[in-house]
Design a protein around this motif. Structure first.
Motif, mmCIF file in Angstrom:
data_model
loop_
_atom_site.group_PDB
_atom_site.id
_atom_site.type_symbol
_atom_site.label_atom_id
_atom_site.label_comp_id
_atom_site.label_asym_id
_atom_site.label_seq_id
_atom_site.Cartn_x
_atom_site.Cartn_y
_atom_site.Cartn_z
ATOM 1 N N ALA A 482 43.859 35.847 28.859
ATOM 2 C CA ALA A 482 45.215 35.314 28.906
ATOM 3 C C ALA A 482 46.064 36.170 29.828
ATOM 4 N N MET A 483 46.414 35.625 30.985
ATOM 5 C CA MET A 483 47.292 36.296 31.927
ATOM 6 C C MET A 483 48.651 35.591 31.936
ATOM 7 N N GLN A 484 49.583 36.138 32.701
ATOM 8 C CA GLN A 484 50.917 35.562 32.728
ATOM 9 C C GLN A 484 51.006 34.319 33.595
ATOM 10 N N ASN A 485 50.159 34.221 34.629
ATOM 11 C CA ASN A 485 50.223 33.074 35.526
ATOM 12 C C ASN A 485 48.905 32.920 36.258
ATOM 13 N N VAL A 486 48.807 31.911 37.075
ATOM 14 C CA VAL A 486 47.548 31.578 37.727
ATOM 15 C C VAL A 486 47.144 32.629 38.759
ATOM 16 N N ARG A 487 48.103 33.228 39.453
ATOM 17 C CA ARG A 487 47.741 34.256 40.435
ATOM 18 C C ARG A 487 47.164 35.479 39.748
ATOM 19 N N GLU A 488 47.761 35.897 38.622
ATOM 20 C CA GLU A 488 47.214 37.033 37.889
ATOM 21 C C GLU A 488 45.814 36.725 37.363
ATOM 22 N N ALA A 489 45.596 35.482 36.944
ATOM 23 C CA ALA A 489 44.266 35.099 36.470
ATOM 24 C C ALA A 489 43.243 35.199 37.593
ATOM 25 N N ALA A 490 43.604 34.691 38.791
ATOM 26 C CA ALA A 490 42.685 34.769 39.922
ATOM 27 C C ALA A 490 42.432 36.204 40.337
ATOM 28 N N THR A 491 43.473 37.012 40.366
ATOM 29 C CA THR A 491 43.317 38.414 40.752
ATOM 30 C C THR A 491 42.416 39.148 39.769
ATOM 31 N N ALA A 492 42.575 38.868 38.476
ATOM 32 C CA ALA A 492 41.738 39.525 37.467
ATOM 33 C C ALA A 492 40.264 39.196 37.670
ATOM 34 N N ALA A 493 39.966 37.953 38.025
ATOM 35 C CA ALA A 493 38.568 37.573 38.265
ATOM 36 C C ALA A 493 38.034 38.238 39.522
ATOM 37 N N LEU A 494 38.823 38.242 40.598
ATOM 38 C CA LEU A 494 38.362 38.823 41.855
ATOM 39 C C LEU A 494 38.097 40.320 41.715
ATOM 40 N N GLU A 495 38.813 40.989 40.824
ATOM 41 C CA GLU A 495 38.605 42.421 40.622
ATOM 42 C C GLU A 495 37.273 42.738 39.963
ATOM 43 N N THR A 496 36.629 41.731 39.385
ATOM 44 C CA THR A 496 35.330 41.977 38.751
ATOM 45 C C THR A 496 34.172 41.921 39.747
ATOM 46 N N PHE A 497 34.411 41.425 40.954
ATOM 47 C CA PHE A 497 33.335 41.237 41.925
ATOM 48 C C PHE A 497 33.200 42.462 42.824
ATOM 49 N N GLN A 498 31.993 42.643 43.306
ATOM 50 C CA GLN A 498 31.761 43.699 44.278
ATOM 51 C C GLN A 498 32.386 43.292 45.611
ATOM 52 N N THR A 499 33.162 44.176 46.198
ATOM 53 C CA THR A 499 33.839 43.846 47.444
ATOM 54 C C THR A 499 32.854 43.834 48.607
ATOM 55 N N PRO A 500 33.166 43.111 49.688
ATOM 56 C CA PRO A 500 32.248 43.040 50.832
ATOM 57 C C PRO A 500 32.001 44.415 51.446
ATOM 58 N N ASN A 501 30.771 44.630 51.878
ATOM 59 C CA ASN A 501 30.433 45.899 52.507
ATOM 60 C C ASN A 501 30.884 45.965 53.956
ATOM 61 N N SER A 502 31.351 44.842 54.508
ATOM 62 C CA SER A 502 31.842 44.800 55.878
ATOM 63 C C SER A 502 32.633 43.526 56.056
ATOM 64 N N ILE A 503 33.218 43.372 57.235
ATOM 65 C CA ILE A 503 33.868 42.121 57.589
ATOM 66 C C ILE A 503 33.157 41.558 58.817
ATOM 67 N N PRO A 504 33.280 40.265 59.067
ATOM 68 C CA PRO A 504 32.655 39.700 60.265
ATOM 69 C C PRO A 504 33.203 40.381 61.526
ATOM 70 N N PRO A 505 32.451 40.374 62.604
ATOM 71 C CA PRO A 505 32.922 40.988 63.852
ATOM 72 C C PRO A 505 34.257 40.396 64.300
ATOM 73 N N ASP A 506 35.066 41.236 64.925
ATOM 74 C CA ASP A 506 36.386 40.795 65.384
ATOM 75 C C ASP A 506 36.304 39.584 66.304
ATOM 76 N N GLU A 507 35.262 39.520 67.119
ATOM 77 C CA GLU A 507 35.135 38.399 68.050
ATOM 78 C C GLU A 507 35.152 37.067 67.322
ATOM 79 N N MET A 508 34.472 37.000 66.167
ATOM 80 C CA MET A 508 34.392 35.750 65.428
ATOM 81 C C MET A 508 35.712 35.400 64.750
ATOM 82 N N LEU A 509 36.527 36.415 64.452
ATOM 83 C CA LEU A 509 37.821 36.179 63.835
ATOM 84 C C LEU A 509 38.875 35.787 64.865
ATOM 85 N N LYS A 510 38.720 36.281 66.082
ATOM 86 C CA LYS A 510 39.742 36.054 67.098
ATOM 87 C C LYS A 510 39.579 34.722 67.821
ATOM 88 N N ALA A 511 38.382 34.413 68.247
ATOM 89 C CA ALA A 511 38.166 33.286 69.162
ATOM 90 C C ALA A 511 37.200 32.273 68.575
#
Length: 912
Positions: A482-511
């Protein structure tokens, strides 16, 4: 239905004076007669009397039934002129009884709210002589009013007999009092999470989650500030007696409730010591709420443990996974109960990416153990008709047969829309079953079972539960927070996951990424690739990757260029590098039977087995293939080594890793290491193979958040429709983000042009605009093939992205640190603002940019919602809007992408 309408009309009319039935009238006989006639008998409807009774008939829809409680003269609940329904009055027998009962008809009936058992309590003579009138238009109100009358308004209630009456099943939704308040005596356990939430467990398996509303006023907790955010129940086996409930153990943070030796429930604070001592467990990161484990004994060939949650009591719903028709919010659709594993257009609409969590606008977080065997899920599942004809017809129709790939292209795309003509059951149903077999649908894994003899399944039961329900008991594990709102509920779930070990290369994000698939399909060759690249560079278009899609090999799995179609692949790659492209190739975990790789891999047992031999199967292309056994480390090393060899020899930069969904695996498949459930194959494909290559993308995922690669949406169709077309783009993007996959690749601008259905000019331009500020952009259909105007408009959308490069790169880094979505739902900006909850055609880039593309054909104006703050129109910088507000009929001609940015704090302060 006609009989019921006639009976309802009779009930709302004036109450004629008639003689009561004979003194010996019996309630059971009256109820039986009502059921036989299909409506309440006239003599019962019009007869006055002094008996409190509820005659409820099992007809659809259940909530339209009126609970008619008959009692003497008016006065208890107000004058008769204030009542809207005439009471049903029946002469009481010698010892009158209070009866709450209705018959459950089928799985989809509204058994939803408690599936409870109520005790028929005999009334004392003094109670029966005391005149009580209860008039209600809904069963829920009827029960609450009647119980209130019996407990509070009868002077000599304490003289009522205490012996138990017989037990009957009821489907009535009970309005239970606030935990801790006077009258909250029927909960067998009330457990606090030590923070804001309270969980109540009732004898009939009903569960309620309450939380304390956050207010500006400080002070001690006041029960009147509590709010109910979840009403749910556990589906007890039919033979369970609700009176046979016992609390085996109970502490401040833990309780164990059992129903004989047939069902057992364990509830624990999510942040308890046991959870903290199990690093890596699916619930280990939760800081609030409750973890529940519900197990039932297996009886017969199959069994299921089910948690059912009422949708309406928790608000609007989000999360789940990718669907062929991506409703936003999810409760706008009717998602039929079915197997829950990544699919390529599944039998109930599930698609390539699945999560195991749901969020609601009231702040409820529902999480399920992602390793649940034989997991089945449905939300607002279409109601099953209770008529005899429809039931007989349903039993005669064979189960729907669902294949893979192109086999499903001609079928209806699901889930359907909820509407007046198609009403759902209003429930989220989470089931752990003992098999995938289903009488309603025949899917590729319907006869699959784990190849360890059930040993891994039995290990999911702790020793205490195993002792109660047996070694072969079925268990479902979930968390209710039971959280106060939907954003807090989503944030609580995301905090349980292992974070990415990297991000995609900048080239793929830019162009943009440029791919050959939609333009050339299987006929692509070296000349096509060179010509395509020259067309892009001659227009000075931004570019990151040239992706050579199917079919660049002779035989699938050989990982060698076709010498006829690509005579000089190394020279081709060098030329593309010189033009500013990185080069990737399309691959999948399948090996064609005619290939050299198949002969080599079969000799070493590198492929998934079936019936004691290498399993060959059909997929979306013609030749039979075998699947790489991803549980075999040697097979994975062999496969990845061949990819790296191609990189070294030819200069390839990366790969597009297609497929990976377990639906393609052969029937009754077997792997070297047993899989608890088929989704493990998807996770291994992403984590053991794709994540080893920085320039890569996948299209599937299951609890694979640690991989820092792009997760592509499934192949989009070149239509405007919500059925996998343009209108599905934003809901699917937002779903990816809140499930913990922030690096979302929205497939190709304009779709895949399947079956010769190419997008028109307007669709292509609007698609390019919608995609412009998403985490990545991918083109295949060339805009210049349409006209110069279309080309200029699409290029203009790409140029818009260049202005937001810094913002997107910053958000990508934030996503790596905390899995925050790059593209966010409107409710992420203000989760308490109800206007944001159902907006499906806008999104935010971070917290300071709102994008509102046009998603409908022929539309040149649209309404746009801006949350609290000052928002500057990027197409008209002189215009600053003060939110929250709706900007009505905002101009959006074909050349305009509506976009707003939040004004800086200094300017905002100055304006005020």
């Amino acid at each position: 239905r006609e009989r019921w309408r006639a009976a309802s009309a009779a009930l709302t009319g004036p109450l004629p004076r008639r003689q009561p039935p004979s003194r010996g009238a019996d309630l059971c006989e009256l109820q039986k007669e009502c059921q036989n006639r299909g409506a309440l008998p006239p003599r019962c409807v019009r007869a006055p009397g002094h008996l409190v009774a509820a005659l409820l008939r099992s007809t659809q829809p259940p909530m339209s039934l009126h609970a008619l409680h008959a009692v003497g003269p008016p006065g208890v609940l107000g004058p008769s002129s204030q009542r809207t329904r005439a009471p049903c009055v029946v002469r009481r027998p010698e010892r009158p009884t209070v009866l709450f009962t209705t018959r459950v008809a089928g799985e989809y009936n509204r058994r939803r709210l408690t599936s409870s058992r109520s005790v028929v309590r005999p009334m004392s003579q003094s109670q029966s002589n005391h005149n009580i009138r209860v008039v209600a238009t809904h069963t829920e109100d009827a029960v609450a009013s009647l119980e209130s009358a019996l407990s509070c308004q009868v002077p000599d209630q304490d003289k009522a007999p205490t012996q138990a009456g017989r037990v009957v099943r009821t489907t009535l939704k009970r309005n239970r009092p606030v935990p801790g308040a006077v009258g909250a005596v029927d909960a067998v356990v009330t457990l606090s999470d030590g923070l804001n939430a309270t969980l109540c467990v009732y004898p009939d398996g009903a569960l309620e989650v309450w939380t304390v509303q956050r207010t500006k006023r400080s002070g001690p907790t006041d029960l009147r500030r509590r709010k109910l955010i979840s009403r749910s129940y556990l589906t007890l086996p039919p033979s369970v007696d609700a009176t046979d409930v016992s609390v085996e153990r109970s502490t401040e943070s833990f309780c164990l409730v059992r129903w004989g030796n047939q069902a057992v429930l364990q509830v624990e604070q999510s942040h308890s010591t046991r959870a903290r001592e199990t690093p890596g467990a699916w619930e280990s990161g939760l800081s609030e709420g409750f973890t529940i484990e519900f197990a039932v004994a297996k009886r017969g060939a199959s069994q299921m443990a089910e948690v059912v949650i009422d949708l309406e009591s928790s608000g609007h719903w989000f999360g789940g996974g990718h669907l062929m028709r991506q409703h936003w919010p999810l409760d706008k659709g009717c998602w039929e109960i079915g197997p829950y594993y990544p699919f390529d257009n599944g039998p109930n609409g599930v698609n390539t990416l699945l999560g195991a969590q749901w969020y609601t606008t009231k702040g409820l977080l529902v999480m399920v153990d992602p390793d649940t065997p034989f997991l089945h899920v449905g939300m607002n599942s279409p109601k099953q008709s209770s008529s005899v004809i429809d039931t007989l017809f349903a039993n005669c129709v064979p189960a729907r047969s669902w294949g893979v790939g192109i086999q499903n292209m001609v079928r209806e795309y699901l889930p359907r829309d909820a509407s007046a003509s198609l009403r759902g059951d209003g429930l989220l149903r989470i089931q752990a079953r003992s098999t995938y077999k289903d009488k309603n649908m025949h899917h590729p894994l319907h006869d699959w079972t784990p190849d360890d003899g059930g040993e891994l399944l039995s290990q999911r039961l702790n020793p205490t539960m195993r002792q109660i329900v047996g070694e072969d008991g079925v268990i479902v594990k979930a968390a209710l927070c039971a959280m106060q709102n939907v954003r807090e509920a989503a944030t609580a779930a995301l905090e349980t996951f292992q974070t990415p070990n990297s991000i995609p290369p900048d080239e793929m994000l830019k162009a943009p990424i440029w791919t050959t698939w939609a333009r050339y399909k299987h006929g692509v060759d070296q000349r096509d690739v060179e010509a395509y690249a020259e067309e892009i560079t001659s227009r000075n278009l931004p570019r990151s990757i040239m992706e050579i899609d199917d079919k660049w090999q002779v035989h699938y799995g050989d990982i060698k260029f076709d010498p006829v179609k690509f005579p000089k692949p190394k020279q081709l790659v060098e030329k593309l590098h010189g033009m500013g492209f990185k080069v990737t190739l399309w691959v999948m975990p399948f090996v064609e039977e005619k290939s050299e790789a198949f002969k080599e891999g079969k000799a070493r047992n590198y492929f998934v087995q079936t019936d004691g031999d290498t399993g060959l199967f059909h997929w979306w292309n013609t030749p039979m293939v075998a699947a790489l056994d991803l549980t075999n480390p040697e097979a994975v090393a062999w496969f990845t080594a061949r990819l790296r060899k191609l990189q070294e020899e030819i200069g390839i930069d990366g790969f597009k890793f297609d497929a990976g969904e377990p639906c393609f695996l052969p029937r009754r498949f077997r792997t070297m290491k047993p899989l608890v459930q088929p989704c493990d194959y998807t996770r291994l494909w992403v984590e053991q193979v794709a994540s080893n290559f920085p320039f890569s993308e996948v299209r599937t995922g299951h609890h694979s958040h640690s991989s820092g690669v792009f997760t592509r949406m499934g192949d989009r169709f070149s239509t405007w429709s919500l059925s996998n077309g343009l209108q599905s783009l934003i809901p699917t993007l937002l779903t990816s983000g809140i499930l913990g996959y922030p690096f979302c690749l929205p497939d190709m601008v304009g779709g895949n042009a399947y079956f010769g259905l190419r997008p028109d000019s307007e669709l292509l331009v609007r698609w390019a605009q919608a995609n412009a500020f998403m985490p990545a952009v991918q083109f295949s259909i060339a805009p210049w093939d349409f006209s110069h105007e279309v080309s200029e408009l699409c290029i203009s959308a790409v140029r818009l992205r260049e202005r937001a490069q810094a913002r997107i790169l910053k958000l990508a880094q934030d996503a790596k640190e905390a899995l925050k979505p790059i593209c966010r739902p409107m409710w992420w900006l203000d989760p308490e603002d109800e206007q944001t909850w159902t907006i499906k055609d806008q999104f935010a880039v971070g917290d300071d940019m709102i994008v509102a593309p046009v998603m409908n054909k022929g539309q040149y104006q649209r309404d746009i919602y801006l949350t609290s703050g000052l928002w500057q129109d990027t197409n008209n910088p002189a215009m600053v809007h003060v939110g929250p507000k709706w900007v009505k009929a905002h101009d959006a001609p074909l050349a305009v992408l509506p976009c707003f940015v939040r004004v800086q704090d200094a300017l905002e302060s100055h304006c005020r």
